[in-house]
Design a protein around this motif. Structure first.
Motif, short mmCIF file in Angstrom:
data_model
loop_
_atom_site.label_atom_id
_atom_site.label_comp_id
_atom_site.label_asym_id
_atom_site.label_seq_id
_atom_site.Cartn_x
_atom_site.Cartn_y
_atom_site.Cartn_z
N PHE A 244 24.76 50.63 49.75
CA PHE A 244 25.65 51.76 49.54
C PHE A 244 25.37 52.44 48.20
O PHE A 244 25.23 53.67 48.12
N THR A 245 25.27 51.65 47.13
CA THR A 245 25.04 52.21 45.79
C THR A 245 23.72 52.97 45.74
O THR A 245 23.62 54.06 45.17
N LEU A 246 22.69 52.39 46.37
CA LEU A 246 21.36 52.99 46.37
C LEU A 246 21.38 54.37 47.02
O LEU A 246 20.93 55.36 46.44
N PHE A 247 21.94 54.46 48.23
CA PHE A 247 21.93 55.72 48.96
C PHE A 247 22.88 56.74 48.34
O PHE A 247 22.58 57.95 48.32
N LEU B 211 23.58 38.92 39.33
CA LEU B 211 22.94 39.22 38.06
C LEU B 211 22.03 40.44 38.17
O LEU B 211 21.99 41.30 37.27
N PHE B 212 21.30 40.51 39.26
CA PHE B 212 20.43 41.66 39.49
C PHE B 212 21.25 42.94 39.63
O PHE B 212 20.89 44.00 39.12
N GLY B 213 22.39 42.83 40.31
CA GLY B 213 23.27 43.98 40.48
C GLY B 213 23.79 44.50 39.16
O GLY B 213 23.86 45.71 38.92
N ILE B 214 24.16 43.59 38.27
CA ILE B 214 24.65 43.99 36.94
C ILE B 214 23.56 44.73 36.18
O ILE B 214 23.82 45.78 35.57
N TRP B 215 22.35 44.21 36.20
CA TRP B 215 21.25 44.88 35.51
C TRP B 215 20.95 46.25 36.11
O TRP B 215 20.69 47.22 35.40
N MET B 216 21.02 46.35 37.45
CA MET B 216 20.74 47.63 38.09
C MET B 216 21.79 48.68 37.76
O MET B 216 21.49 49.88 37.75
N MET B 217 23.03 48.26 37.50
CA MET B 217 24.04 49.22 37.07
C MET B 217 23.67 49.83 35.73
O MET B 217 23.87 51.02 35.50
N CYS B 218 23.10 49.02 34.83
CA CYS B 218 22.59 49.56 33.55
C CYS B 218 21.50 50.58 33.81
O CYS B 218 21.53 51.70 33.29
N PHE C 233 28.04 46.83 29.77
CA PHE C 233 28.35 48.05 30.51
C PHE C 233 28.13 47.84 32.01
O PHE C 233 28.99 48.16 32.84
N GLY C 234 26.96 47.29 32.36
CA GLY C 234 26.63 47.07 33.77
C GLY C 234 27.61 46.13 34.46
O GLY C 234 28.01 46.37 35.60
N ALA C 235 28.01 45.06 33.77
CA ALA C 235 28.97 44.11 34.36
C ALA C 235 30.32 44.77 34.60
O ALA C 235 30.97 44.51 35.63
N SER C 236 30.75 45.63 33.68
CA SER C 236 32.03 46.31 33.83
C SER C 236 32.01 47.25 35.04
O SER C 236 32.96 47.30 35.82
N VAL C 237 30.92 47.99 35.18
CA VAL C 237 30.78 48.89 36.34
C VAL C 237 30.73 48.08 37.62
O VAL C 237 31.40 48.40 38.61
N TYR C 238 29.95 47.01 37.60
CA TYR C 238 29.78 46.18 38.79
C TYR C 238 31.11 45.60 39.26
O TYR C 238 31.44 45.65 40.45
N LEU C 239 31.89 45.07 38.34
CA LEU C 239 33.18 44.48 38.71
C LEU C 239 34.15 45.55 39.19
O LEU C 239 34.89 45.34 40.17
N ILE D 213 35.94 54.09 44.17
CA ILE D 213 35.58 55.46 44.55
C ILE D 213 35.33 56.31 43.30
O ILE D 213 34.48 57.20 43.29
N LEU D 214 36.08 56.04 42.24
CA LEU D 214 35.95 56.82 41.00
C LEU D 214 34.82 56.33 40.11
O LEU D 214 34.45 57.02 39.15
N MET D 215 34.28 55.16 40.38
CA MET D 215 33.39 54.53 39.41
C MET D 215 32.04 55.21 39.28
O MET D 215 31.44 55.17 38.21
N MET D 216 31.52 55.83 40.34
CA MET D 216 30.22 56.47 40.18
C MET D 216 30.29 57.59 39.13
O MET D 216 29.52 57.56 38.16
#
Length: 252
Positions: A92-95, A173-180, A212-218, A227-230
């Protein structure tokens, strides 16, 4: 008048809060609305499709468990569910970011103008938006090239009996890094920072970036807030850039 960033010791999570705080500022509302509508439409479609296919995917994953470990099925079932949810989340995040890339870059521009209190970017027009499409899509494809081999390795790990128990935390862990990588790339790209230099900068700011990435991920797992996070993550990443870019030093 510029927005005052009154943080003496910035941390990643506080940038996310800054993004949420600025989200509905008058100068950003229009630019928030466009990616938000795209996000909502894709999220609804993804949830509908996932609920239709979830049982089949779960059965396929459980089939990878050796017969002699059948007695562990009920213990491993929650891990399989978590793994599937993580994979759906990544997709979902990717697309969502690929489709909304030009709007996201424009939102990062306008957020920087609001935070700095000065406008060094071209005035908004449809011509400007159209001109951004090739560059932003190219950058998203570069992120996709970075993401896919690592995601494929994790997916293969998920199918190896025994080792697949490691897959959920590694996906996280990979998801958190990808948010960065995903969100801090927008302001970096607006300033024409190359992919290589942007990644070097993220590594220099590793702990703040991961915070930052962990905060977005959570936050993306919280119904309603996700819905607002992007758009909030884009604005927060821009605040990160404005505060931190002065200490940029990249490898030759």
């Amino acid at each position: 008048m510029p927005v005052q960033l009154q943080f003496s010791d910035f941390s990643g999570p506080r940038y996310v809060l800054q993004g949420l705080k600025l989200l509905l500022s008058p100068g950003l509302r229009l630019f928030v609305l466009l990616p938000l509508l795209i996000n909502l439409a894709l999220f609804a479609a993804m949830v509908y499709y996932s609920t239709q296919q979830f049982g089949l995917w779960l059965a396929c994953l459980q089939a990878t468990l050796p017969g002699w470990l059948d007695f562990l099925t009920y213990l491993l079932w929650p891990l399989f569910v978590i793994l599937l949810i993580l994979i759906i989340f990544f997709t979902f995040t990717l697309f969502a970011n690929l489709i909304a890339a030009p709007f996201n870059g424009l939102l990062a521009e306008k957020a920087e103008v609001l935070i700095r209190g000065q406008d060094d970017f071209p005035p908004f027009s449809m011509r400007e938006l159209i001109a951004m499409v090739p560059r932003t899509l190219g950058r998203e494809l570069r992120k996709l090239m970075y993401f896919l081999p690592r995601a494929l390795a994790l997916l293969l790990l998920s199918l190896i009996p025994g080792l697949n128990l490691l897959a959920p935390p590694l996906w996280m862990l990979f998801g958190i890094w990808m948010m960065c990588v995903q969100y801090l790339d927008y302001p970096a790209d607006n300033h024409k920072l190359s992919w290589r230099d942007m990644m070097a900068w993220l590594h220099q700011k590793r702990w703040k970036s991961l915070g930052f990435g962990a905060s977005v991920y959570l936050a993306l797992w919280i119904p309603g807030l996700n819905i607002l996070m992007m758009p909030a993550a884009i604005v927060g990443a821009t605040a990160f850039w404005v505060q931190e870019h002065h200490s940029l030093s990249v490898r030759p």
